[in-house]
Scaffold this motif. Structure first.
Motif, PDB file in Angstrom:
ATOM      1  N   PHE A 133      63.031  47.343  46.026  1.00  0.00           N
ATOM      2  CA  PHE A 133      63.636  46.482  45.014  1.00  0.00           C
ATOM      3  C   PHE A 133      63.307  46.969  43.608  1.00  0.00           C
ATOM      4  O   PHE A 133      64.168  47.003  42.720  1.00  0.00           O
ATOM      5  CB  PHE A 133      63.137  45.047  45.217  1.00  0.00           C
ATOM      6  CG  PHE A 133      64.010  44.007  44.596  1.00  0.00           C
ATOM      7  CD1 PHE A 133      65.151  43.555  45.235  1.00  0.00           C
ATOM      8  CD2 PHE A 133      63.698  43.477  43.357  1.00  0.00           C
ATOM      9  CE1 PHE A 133      65.964  42.595  44.658  1.00  0.00           C
ATOM     10  CE2 PHE A 133      64.497  42.525  42.769  1.00  0.00           C
ATOM     11  CZ  PHE A 133      65.631  42.081  43.434  1.00  0.00           C
ATOM     12  N   CYS A 134      62.055  47.342  43.408  1.00  0.00           N
ATOM     13  CA  CYS A 134      61.624  47.795  42.091  1.00  0.00           C
ATOM     14  C   CYS A 134      62.324  49.102  41.712  1.00  0.00           C
ATOM     15  O   CYS A 134      62.747  49.272  40.556  1.00  0.00           O
ATOM     16  CB  CYS A 134      60.108  47.974  42.086  1.00  0.00           C
ATOM     17  SG  CYS A 134      59.397  48.304  40.469  1.00  0.00           S
ATOM     18  N   TYR A 135      62.441  50.026  42.652  1.00  0.00           N
ATOM     19  CA  TYR A 135      63.090  51.305  42.353  1.00  0.00           C
ATOM     20  C   TYR A 135      64.569  51.115  42.028  1.00  0.00           C
ATOM     21  O   TYR A 135      65.120  51.779  41.152  1.00  0.00           O
ATOM     22  CB  TYR A 135      62.931  52.262  43.529  1.00  0.00           C
ATOM     23  CG  TYR A 135      63.434  53.649  43.232  1.00  0.00           C
ATOM     24  CD1 TYR A 135      62.654  54.539  42.492  1.00  0.00           C
ATOM     25  CD2 TYR A 135      64.689  54.066  43.671  1.00  0.00           C
ATOM     26  CE1 TYR A 135      63.118  55.817  42.198  1.00  0.00           C
ATOM     27  CE2 TYR A 135      65.163  55.338  43.381  1.00  0.00           C
ATOM     28  CZ  TYR A 135      64.370  56.206  42.641  1.00  0.00           C
ATOM     29  OH  TYR A 135      64.838  57.466  42.340  1.00  0.00           O
ATOM     30  N   GLU A 136      65.203  50.184  42.718  1.00  0.00           N
ATOM     31  CA  GLU A 136      66.629  49.941  42.479  1.00  0.00           C
ATOM     32  C   GLU A 136      66.880  49.358  41.095  1.00  0.00           C
ATOM     33  O   GLU A 136      67.827  49.754  40.407  1.00  0.00           O
ATOM     34  CB  GLU A 136      67.187  48.995  43.546  1.00  0.00           C
ATOM     35  CG  GLU A 136      68.661  48.646  43.351  1.00  0.00           C
ATOM     36  CD  GLU A 136      69.167  47.660  44.367  1.00  0.00           C
ATOM     37  OE1 GLU A 136      70.313  47.180  44.214  1.00  0.00           O
ATOM     38  OE2 GLU A 136      68.417  47.341  45.327  1.00  0.00           O
ATOM     39  N   PHE A 147      52.283  46.049  46.011  1.00  0.00           N
ATOM     40  CA  PHE A 147      52.087  45.396  44.719  1.00  0.00           C
ATOM     41  C   PHE A 147      52.950  44.147  44.648  1.00  0.00           C
ATOM     42  O   PHE A 147      54.029  44.071  45.243  1.00  0.00           O
ATOM     43  CB  PHE A 147      52.425  46.347  43.568  1.00  0.00           C
ATOM     44  CG  PHE A 147      53.820  46.921  43.629  1.00  0.00           C
ATOM     45  CD1 PHE A 147      54.868  46.311  42.955  1.00  0.00           C
ATOM     46  CD2 PHE A 147      54.087  48.071  44.375  1.00  0.00           C
ATOM     47  CE1 PHE A 147      56.149  46.823  43.003  1.00  0.00           C
ATOM     48  CE2 PHE A 147      55.376  48.591  44.424  1.00  0.00           C
ATOM     49  CZ  PHE A 147      56.403  47.974  43.740  1.00  0.00           C
ATOM     50  N   THR A 148      52.445  43.150  43.919  1.00  0.00           N
ATOM     51  CA  THR A 148      53.188  41.907  43.695  1.00  0.00           C
ATOM     52  C   THR A 148      53.393  41.643  42.207  1.00  0.00           C
ATOM     53  O   THR A 148      53.948  40.610  41.844  1.00  0.00           O
ATOM     54  CB  THR A 148      52.442  40.712  44.315  1.00  0.00           C
ATOM     55  OG1 THR A 148      51.144  40.620  43.721  1.00  0.00           O
ATOM     56  CG2 THR A 148      52.320  40.862  45.819  1.00  0.00           C
ATOM     57  N   SER A 149      52.931  42.577  41.387  1.00  0.00           N
ATOM     58  CA  SER A 149      53.075  42.425  39.942  1.00  0.00           C
ATOM     59  C   SER A 149      53.164  43.799  39.303  1.00  0.00           C
ATOM     60  O   SER A 149      52.880  44.828  39.939  1.00  0.00           O
ATOM     61  CB  SER A 149      51.899  41.629  39.358  1.00  0.00           C
ATOM     62  OG  SER A 149      50.672  42.256  39.687  1.00  0.00           O
ATOM     63  N   LEU A 150      53.544  43.832  38.031  1.00  0.00           N
ATOM     64  CA  LEU A 150      53.679  45.072  37.274  1.00  0.00           C
ATOM     65  C   LEU A 150      52.734  45.029  36.078  1.00  0.00           C
ATOM     66  O   LEU A 150      52.721  44.050  35.327  1.00  0.00           O
ATOM     67  CB  LEU A 150      55.121  45.252  36.794  1.00  0.00           C
ATOM     68  CG  LEU A 150      56.205  45.327  37.872  1.00  0.00           C
ATOM     69  CD1 LEU A 150      57.586  45.347  37.232  1.00  0.00           C
ATOM     70  CD2 LEU A 150      56.002  46.545  38.766  1.00  0.00           C
TER      71      LEU A 150
END
Length: 535
Positions: A133-136, A147-150
């Motif tokens: 999801f993050c890469y997209e 990871f659950t946060s940035l």
């Protein structure tokens, strides 16, 4: 007296209650006029790099264009701590000598420019495939496997410099990263964190739809929750949108910073006729507010829940009608949320909060039907009947109606002054609330004269939701004004939002008076930011 459940939550009849206030474990009940006092600490991670102009159209599209202007600011934690002492978790209002008041939806709309009329911000706390999801959506991945946060440092390192050859999709990815930093660092920061929760990212997948969420009410939900938590005397740090709290409470950028006892004195003695109930309708402020900011003014005064995933807090616009230019009648009903008021997501990361809080979401969706009776007030001073009721059932004074003269040796918790200059010089003196005596705080002109701002309205009385006349600034102007407990000297608002490129994590815990001892670095004390003001 508890009435039957209504819309799934408890309703209390205030007219049959002996007192509205529950002093158990509230910071105001621990205040000792001769003792030490607590100064809260907080972390603010403002976006520490320049906003690329190519992001602006997408930030505007998503509803964050105005909020994105906030860069670096000075927070006065003594002032914030003094306000927390007057915050009531029972009503989500501040109890002042002049009556109840609070941070409202119009403050969020006019100060931060966030959308307030829309869907609740909710969903699942834990994303099943965060890497994919993050890469997209961002085009990059953190080094951590799970990871659950940035981290804000990761966001800055990867999105501070947008290549000149970036295509539209890459620009949109950078805009999402900027919004995530803004959400976690400025609008809804955690008191102890330097990261933003990944649960907000799915709501940014389609920037065209991002504006359809009520981000303004979400910011209020988080701020209300943090204010309620810090009324516990054992709490030492505070999160939430503290810049909004400070802008609401006073003119941004007070020329001097004071200690908590001084702020207590200022509020106790001068939050009466000097309180500006409708600061946004002062002519010079009306002139710079765009008419678009008033589009959804019909929901400013509703009584409904405000929601942020697991957080549900009640918004009592019906208790502060004077802030909207209307007569404040004695409230008859008070909503009690019960155990849900302290609910956290710990151990419930897989919950779909949209399902858990379905009944409250339904109430929010019916918000247009929850507007109270509103009768225009010709005089914004509270009625004698209301004040008598409020003084009996609320807590307008921290010291039983007495003002306090603060000796110079008054100290913070665990921080006594050791030098001889700050040794005790005089005994504490108590004066009645009607006394005209005030301590010398830098000259006789410090406490200004406060004429009632709206005691003699023009004829006809301007409608409370009228469109501001005259030209106004572009959507990228700085926030135009703020509610004011006290009327301080005028100030150049632009310096509150100046940019400093050399910091990526900003925590402002600044106090400049010479008698104050700078706090030694501790667990929650991050580095400070150069002051924007000349003292």
């Amino acid at each position: 007296m508890a009435l039957p459940l209504y819309d799934g939550f408890s309703i209390i009849d205030l007219q049959q209650m002996g007192s509205l206030i529950n002093n158990n474990n509230h910071i105001s009940s621990t205040i000792n006029e001769m003792g030490q006092y607590r100064v809260l600490r907080g972390r603010v991670n403002s976006v520490g790099f320049l906003l690329d102009e190519r992001l602006i159209p997408y930030l505007e599209l998503a509803g964050f264009g105005s909020a994105a202007l906030i860069r670096t600011f000075d927070l006065q934690y003594d002032l914030i701590s003094a306000l927390v002492e007057r915050w009531r978790p029972e009503t989500h209002t501040f109890n002042l000598p002049c009556g109840e008041c609070t941070i409202t939806l119009d403050d969020v709309a006019l100060q931060l420019g966030l959308p307030i009329n829309g869907n609740v911000v909710t969903g699942v706390s834990l994303i099943s495939r965060p890497a994919t999801f993050c890469y997209e959506l961002l085009g990059r991945l953190p080094s951590e496997g799970k990871f659950t946060s940035l981290r804000f440092s990761w966001l800055k390192a990867n999105f501070e410099h947008l290549p000149s050859t970036a295509n539209e999709w890459e620009v949109m990815q950078a805009a999402r990263a900027y919004i995530m930093h803004l959400i976690g660092g400025v609008l809804m920061p955690d008191a102890n964190g330097s990261m933003v929760d990944l649960m907000y990212l799915p709501l940014l997948s389609n920037l065209h739809n991002t504006r359809s969420y009520s981000w303004g009410s979400t910011v209020l939900a988080m701020l209300y929750r943090k204010l309620c938590r810090t009324t516990d005397p054992s709490a030492m740090d505070i999160g939430g949108c503290l810049i909004l709290l400070q802008l609401w409470s006073t003119n941004p950028g007070i020329g001097r910073s004071y200690t908590i006892p001084i702020y207590r004195l200022m509020i106790e003695n001068h939050a009466g006729e000097g309180f500006v109930w409708m600061p946004y309708f002062v002519p010079e402020i009306m002139a710079v507010i765009p008419s678009s900011a008033h589009v959804h003014s019909n929901i400013w005064c509703i009584s409904a829940p405000v929601i942020n995933f697991h957080i549900v807090e009640w918004y009592h616009g019906d208790r502060v009608l004077q802030q909207f230019g209307c007569i404040q009648y004695i409230p008859t009903l008070l909503v009690q949320l019960g155990d849900i008021h302290g609910m956290s997501k710990r151990g419930a990361y897989e919950n779909n909060w949209g399902e858990v809080h379905e009944e409250y979401i339904t109430v929010w969706n019916n918000r247009l039907g929850r507007v109270p009776q509103m009768d225009r007030a010709l005089d914004l001073q509270p009625s004698l009947e209301y004040i008598q009721w409020y003084y009996e059932i609320g807590k307008p004074f921290l010291f039983g109606g007495r003002s306090m003269v603060v000796p110079p040796h008054t100290t913070r918790i665990g921080k006594p002054f050791s030098d001889s200059y700050h040794a005790p010089e005089a005994e504490l003196e108590l004066h009645s609330r009607d006394s005209s005596y005030h301590p010398d705080l830098g000259g006789n002109g410090y406490f200004p004269v406060y004429p009632p701002q709206y005691s003699t309205p023009s004829d006809p009385y301007p409608p409370p939701y009228s469109t501001p006349p005259g030209p106004y600034q572009s959507p990228y102007s700085t926030p135009p004004g703020s509610s004011s407990l006290m009327v301080f000297e005028t100030y150049d608002f632009s310096s509150m939002f100046c940019t400093h490129l050399h910091t990526d994590e900003e925590n402002v815990d600044r106090r400049n008076p010479p008698q104050r001892e700078r706090r030694a670095p501790q667990k929650y004390t991050p580095r400070t930011t150069p002051s924007n003001h000349q003292f």
